[in-house]
Design a protein around this motif. Structure first.
Motif, PDB file in Angstrom:
ATOM      1  N   ALA A   1       0.824  -1.220   0.000  1.00 18.34           N
ATOM      2  CA  ALA A   1       0.000   0.000   0.000  1.00 18.34           C
ATOM      3  C   ALA A   1       0.852   1.261   0.000  1.00 18.34           C
ATOM      4  N   LEU A   2       2.113   1.152   0.463  1.00 19.45           N
ATOM      5  CA  LEU A   2       2.968   2.334   0.530  1.00 19.45           C
ATOM      6  C   LEU A   2       3.832   2.502  -0.713  1.00 19.45           C
ATOM      7  N   LEU A   3       3.657   1.628  -1.694  1.00 21.92           N
ATOM      8  CA  LEU A   3       4.408   1.761  -2.946  1.00 21.92           C
ATOM      9  C   LEU A   3       3.682   2.786  -3.813  1.00 21.92           C
ATOM     10  N   ARG A   4       4.121   4.043  -3.748  1.00 20.53           N
ATOM     11  CA  ARG A   4       3.409   5.147  -4.401  1.00 20.53           C
ATOM     12  C   ARG A   4       3.846   5.337  -5.858  1.00 20.53           C
ATOM     13  N   GLU A   5       5.169   5.249  -6.100  1.00 23.69           N
ATOM     14  CA  GLU A   5       5.687   5.562  -7.429  1.00 23.69           C
ATOM     15  C   GLU A   5       5.558   4.350  -8.367  1.00 23.69           C
ATOM     16  N   PRO A   6       5.226   4.597  -9.648  1.00 19.89           N
ATOM     17  CA  PRO A   6       5.115   3.476 -10.598  1.00 19.89           C
ATOM     18  C   PRO A   6       6.401   2.640 -10.674  1.00 19.89           C
ATOM     19  N   ALA A   7       7.569   3.300 -10.556  1.00 26.40           N
ATOM     20  CA  ALA A   7       8.828   2.566 -10.680  1.00 26.40           C
ATOM     21  C   ALA A   7       9.039   1.616  -9.516  1.00 26.40           C
ATOM     22  N   GLU A   8       8.646   2.025  -8.299  1.00 23.27           N
ATOM     23  CA  GLU A   8       8.834   1.107  -7.168  1.00 23.27           C
ATOM     24  C   GLU A   8       7.800  -0.005  -7.211  1.00 23.27           C
ATOM     25  N   GLN A   9       6.601   0.298  -7.732  1.00 20.45           N
ATOM     26  CA  GLN A   9       5.611  -0.766  -7.907  1.00 20.45           C
ATOM     27  C   GLN A   9       6.097  -1.793  -8.931  1.00 20.45           C
ATOM     28  N   ALA A  10       6.691  -1.297 -10.023  1.00 21.74           N
ATOM     29  CA  ALA A  10       7.190  -2.205 -11.068  1.00 21.74           C
ATOM     30  C   ALA A  10       8.333  -3.064 -10.548  1.00 21.74           C
ATOM     31  N   LEU A  11       9.211  -2.466  -9.739  1.00 17.44           N
ATOM     32  CA  LEU A  11      10.320  -3.245  -9.180  1.00 17.44           C
ATOM     33  C   LEU A  11       9.787  -4.321  -8.242  1.00 17.44           C
ATOM     34  N   HIS A  12       8.823  -3.982  -7.413  1.00 17.45           N
ATOM     35  CA  HIS A  12       8.256  -4.968  -6.497  1.00 17.45           C
ATOM     36  C   HIS A  12       7.600  -6.106  -7.258  1.00 17.45           C
TER      37      HIS A  12
ATOM     38  N   GLN B   1       8.698 -10.002  -7.256  1.00 12.69           N
ATOM     39  CA  GLN B   1       7.772 -11.080  -6.915  1.00 12.69           C
ATOM     40  C   GLN B   1       7.738 -12.159  -7.992  1.00 12.69           C
ATOM     41  N   SER B   2       7.982 -11.738  -9.224  1.00  9.02           N
ATOM     42  CA  SER B   2       7.974 -12.692 -10.339  1.00  9.02           C
ATOM     43  C   SER B   2       9.292 -13.468 -10.438  1.00  9.02           C
ATOM     44  N   VAL B   3      10.401 -12.751 -10.261  1.00 13.38           N
ATOM     45  CA  VAL B   3      11.716 -13.365 -10.465  1.00 13.38           C
ATOM     46  C   VAL B   3      12.164 -14.188  -9.266  1.00 13.38           C
ATOM     47  N   GLN B   4      11.862 -13.701  -8.059  1.00 13.28           N
ATOM     48  CA  GLN B   4      12.418 -14.338  -6.876  1.00 13.28           C
ATOM     49  C   GLN B   4      12.037 -15.816  -6.747  1.00 13.28           C
ATOM     50  N   PRO B   5      10.790 -16.223  -6.956  1.00 15.54           N
ATOM     51  CA  PRO B   5      10.475 -17.655  -6.833  1.00 15.54           C
ATOM     52  C   PRO B   5      11.260 -18.514  -7.830  1.00 15.54           C
ATOM     53  N   LEU B   6      11.440 -17.992  -9.048  1.00  8.58           N
ATOM     54  CA  LEU B   6      12.200 -18.757 -10.043  1.00  8.58           C
ATOM     55  C   LEU B   6      13.661 -18.901  -9.631  1.00  8.58           C
TER      56      LEU B   6
ATOM     57  N   ARG C   1      10.709   1.775   1.313  1.00  9.79           N
ATOM     58  CA  ARG C   1      11.635   1.690   0.176  1.00  9.79           C
ATOM     59  C   ARG C   1      12.943   0.996   0.568  1.00  9.79           C
ATOM     60  N   LEU C   2      13.404   1.230   1.785  1.00  9.36           N
ATOM     61  CA  LEU C   2      14.583   0.506   2.262  1.00  9.36           C
ATOM     62  C   LEU C   2      14.287  -0.984   2.380  1.00  9.36           C
ATOM     63  N   ALA C   3      13.092  -1.332   2.792  1.00  8.59           N
ATOM     64  CA  ALA C   3      12.707  -2.745   2.877  1.00  8.59           C
ATOM     65  C   ALA C   3      12.683  -3.375   1.484  1.00  8.59           C
ATOM     66  N   LEU C   4      12.233  -2.608   0.490  1.00  8.70           N
ATOM     67  CA  LEU C   4      12.232  -3.111  -0.888  1.00  8.70           C
ATOM     68  C   LEU C   4      13.657  -3.358  -1.364  1.00  8.70           C
ATOM     69  N   LEU C   5      14.558  -2.434  -1.044  1.00 10.82           N
ATOM     70  CA  LEU C   5      15.955  -2.626  -1.437  1.00 10.82           C
ATOM     71  C   LEU C   5      16.583  -3.805  -0.697  1.00 10.82           C
ATOM     72  N   ALA C   6      16.209  -3.982   0.568  1.00 12.13           N
ATOM     73  CA  ALA C   6      16.747  -5.126   1.323  1.00 12.13           C
ATOM     74  C   ALA C   6      16.273  -6.439   0.704  1.00 12.13           C
ATOM     75  N   ALA C   7      15.016  -6.482   0.261  1.00 12.91           N
ATOM     76  CA  ALA C   7      14.502  -7.689  -0.395  1.00 12.91           C
ATOM     77  C   ALA C   7      15.224  -7.924  -1.720  1.00 12.91           C
TER      78      ALA C   7
END
Length: 709
Positions: free
Chosen positions: A623-634, A638-643, A687-693
């Protein structure tokens, strides 16, 4: 000015030099001599150096050496103009004193002032004195070079002897009896070790056609010595001749025989003779009942003989002798060597027979009286520790049978240290233990492990052959490393008296090449536990040490430092995974997206390092992913990590890293348009949590930030 050049020869004739040091002495003598002449301008960079070394001489031949070096223009910076000249432009006392110290005649101050040169260095105007330094003559330069060459010889032990005058003493490796220095056909008047240079030398002690031998020219040295002195002056030529004669003699014996391959022995024998002559000798075949390792070692170590092996690698009753004389009838030389070797072989047979009268196990209690290390106790205590470590490792690799065999092998592994044979030949420890264990009826796997637990003994040596040997070798090396690190006995510089680097590399090789599923931290825990309270905890330092040896080994195998650093930065517990991780990193680095992702990973690492850990959210809040670029990265993550995780789980590290290529575009877009350190604390933490992931996903196989240029 035209400078006359000619080839130079320098020879120092001495009494018999220490054979094991001869190759180094010959190389150092020529190298230092040539380097000094080049530095003095008496020889050019293209001057070719040839060195000679025999038991009785060190010599060097250098091409295109000048009779005199070129004069050199020298510019000497003196002092600031304001200090060196007075108000009338005349030299001050300070300047006159400086010039006098340089050897300049300061009588005519007007002439001095005219020769001074002024130049501004950007800060102040300085005075310079320009002069021409005459080039050194060859006699001067060679004297300096010769003194330096003798001073820098890697002499193992210096002796003192008295010169013929009865007053002066000389300190050198061996007494010197002659000095030759020829520039073309002219003697260069230099001195060394109480000797004056001439053009005469001496050949073979017994077979020279002429004594003394006069050398007509520097270029005639090797040819004259061979023709008139019966001496092969070149160490390399003499070594090659011995190899040729050894092969020819073995061929004459027939049956596919070949001399034992031993470079160290070949070098030593080359250093013992000036005119090699290989002869075939034999001993009583009854001695072949003694283990061939014993017979081979006594012939090599004590007599410098080359044992002959048959086509299957078994020792024969014939051996080769490299004689320094070539008599018309060699029977006396052959008979003498055969008589000399018999008591040596008889001793080996006696030791072998006596040792077998007692079972190996009966010697174990005696190890309690043998000190291993004053801080680590006796060999008996060491056997107990090795046994404990071996049982724990065996339990993790196999069942009860492996534990039983490893325990038995550990109990007997050091018992042969108390045998007569190993007491005479320490190099046979382990080898004799196997023979005696087999004689006592021990399980062949136990006997094999007793021999193999010292492996690998040197770089490139084979690993232990069976599982019991691997377990025991690991236990023995881990006990040594842990104990000595635990009392602070770490290697320092090039000093490693306990061969800890070799032990660490042995552990690494066994874990990797045998693909053992043994985590290194767990092995260190087992080893430390075996010592109880006797040592300080060395696990951190020991892990660093083993990783360092692994890194050195991998770089020597051709891996780039960045690849090695990227993989080892994660401290993988299972070392057998390291080669596959390295292969994956190399494949990843070849991808078009690799550089950008590595740079991004490095940027992420720096951002997270600077951030307060408490300021990083535990997980990403969508819910806190405001910018399109951070949403796209997330979404991409989510798509790449399981593979990537699935590929990692099945051990396909190459595919795991390949999946990350899909993250390049969203990662680039994120850093182009998203402010990580936003003013809003919640946004910043998310955003730091996204970078940590992102960092966790990218750094499962290796720390990709280490690949960034």
């Amino acid at each position: 000015m035209t400078i006359h050049t000619a080839n130079l020869l320098v020879e120092l004739l001495v009494e018999e030099l220490p054979p094991k040091a001869l190759p180094q002495l010959g190389a150092a003598f020529g190298r230092v001599l040539a380097d000094s002449l080049r530095e003095q301008g008496l020889a050019g960079p293209g001057a070719a150096l040839t060195t000679y070394a025999t038991p009785r001489r060190l010599a060097a031949h250098l091409t295109e050496v000048a009779a005199r070096a070129q004069d050199r223009a020298v510019q000497l910076k003196l002092m600031p103009v304001s200090v060196g000249l007075d108000a009338h432009g005349q030299p001050t006392p300070a300047l006159l004193k400086k010039l006098a110290s340089l050897g300049v005649d300061t009588g005519d101050t007007a002439q001095l002032a005219a020769r001074l040169r002024r130049q501004h260095d950007g800060k102040a105007e300085l005075l310079y004195w320009d002069s021409v330094v005459p080039g050194a003559t060859l006699a001067e330069g060679l004297q300096k070079a010769l003194d330096e060459a003798l001073r820098r010889l890697p002499i193992p032990k210096v002796m003192t002897y008295q010169l013929a005058d009865g007053w002066r003493n000389v300190h050198f490796v061996r007494p010197a009896h002659g000095l030759v220095a020829l520039h073309g056909d002219q003697v260069v008047p230099v001195q060394a070790l109480g000797l004056s240079a001439g053009r005469t030398t001496r050949g073979h002690r017994f077979e020279a056609a002429r004594d003394p031998i006069e050398l007509p020219h520097a270029d005639a040295y090797a040819e004259t010595l061979a023709r008139e002195g019966a001496v092969l002056a070149s160490f390399e030529q003499r070594r090659a001749e011995i190899q040729r004669q050894l092969a020819a003699a073995a061929a004459r014996v027939g049956g596919g025989c070949r001399p034992i391959d031993d470079d160290a022995l070949l070098d030593e024998v080359t250093a013992l003779v000036e005119r090699p002559n290989v002869l075939v000798c034999q001993f009583d075949p009854a001695f072949l009942d003694v283990p061939q390792e014993c017979l081979i070692l006594t012939m090599k170590a004590n007599q410098k003989y080359f044992p002959l092996l048959d086509a299957q690698g078994r020792l024969t009753h014939r051996f080769l002798v490299v004689s320094n004389i070539t008599p018309a009838d060699p029977s006396a030389v052959i008979g003498g060597n055969e008589r000399v070797v018999r008591p040596r072989l008889a001793d080996a047979k006696f030791f072998f027979d006596q040792d077998r009268k007692r079972p190996l196990e009966s010697r174990v209690l005696g190890l309690a009286k043998v000190v291993y290390h004053n801080q680590l106790g006796t060999q008996g205590e060491r056997v107990e520790r090795v046994g404990a470590i071996a049982r724990a490792i065996a339990a993790r690799l196999g069942g009860e049978e492996l534990v039983r065999l490893a325990d038995r092998a550990a109990l007997l592994a050091k018992a042969d240290l108390l045998t007569d044979m190993v007491g005479e030949f320490p190099e046979l420890q382990g080898t004799m233990g196997r023979y005696y264990a087999l004689h006592d009826g021990e399980d062949p796997r136990v006997a094999e492990a007793i021999e193999d637990h010292y492996k690998p003994r040197f770089a490139g040596d084979a690993l232990p052959r069976g599982d019991v040997g691997v377990v025991l070798a690991l236990a023995d090396k881990l006990e040594t490393l842990t104990g000595l690190f635990g009392i602070g006995q770490l290697p320092s510089g090039d000093k490693d008296p306990y061969a800890l680097r070799r032990h660490a590399l042995g552990v690494v090789r066994m874990l990797i090449e045998r693909a053992l599923p043994l985590p290194l931290p767990e092995l260190l825990d087992i080893a430390v536990a075996a010592f109880g309270e006797r040592i300080r905890d060395p696990r951190a330092a020991l892990r660093d040490f083993i990783d360092d040896r692994l890194a050195v080994s991998l770089r020597e195998q051709g891996y780039r430092p960045q690849e090695v650093d990227a993989v080892l930065a994660l401290r993988p517990a299972l070392l057998h995974e390291v080669p596959r991780r390295l292969a994956a990193v190399r494949a990843f680095a070849a991808l078009p997206e690799a550089d950008a992702l590595a740079a991004a990973n490095k940027r992420v690492t720096n951002i997270l390092r600077k951030a307060d850990a408490a300021a990083v959210a535990a997980q990403v809040d969508v819910a806190l992913l405001r910018e399109p670029a951070e949403q796209a990265l997330h979404q991409a993550l989510q798509s790449v990590q399981p593979l990537a995780e699935a590929a990692y789980a099945r051990g396909d590290y190459t595919d795991s890293l390949r999946q990350l290529a899909a993250l390049k575009a969203p990662v680039d877009a994120f850093f182009d348009s998203v402010m990580v350190n936003a003013d809003d604390a919640a946004l910043r933490a998310n955003r730091l949590a996204l970078l940590a992931a992102l960092q966790r996903a990218m750094n499962r196989v290796a720390d990709l930030a280490r690949l960034a240029v």
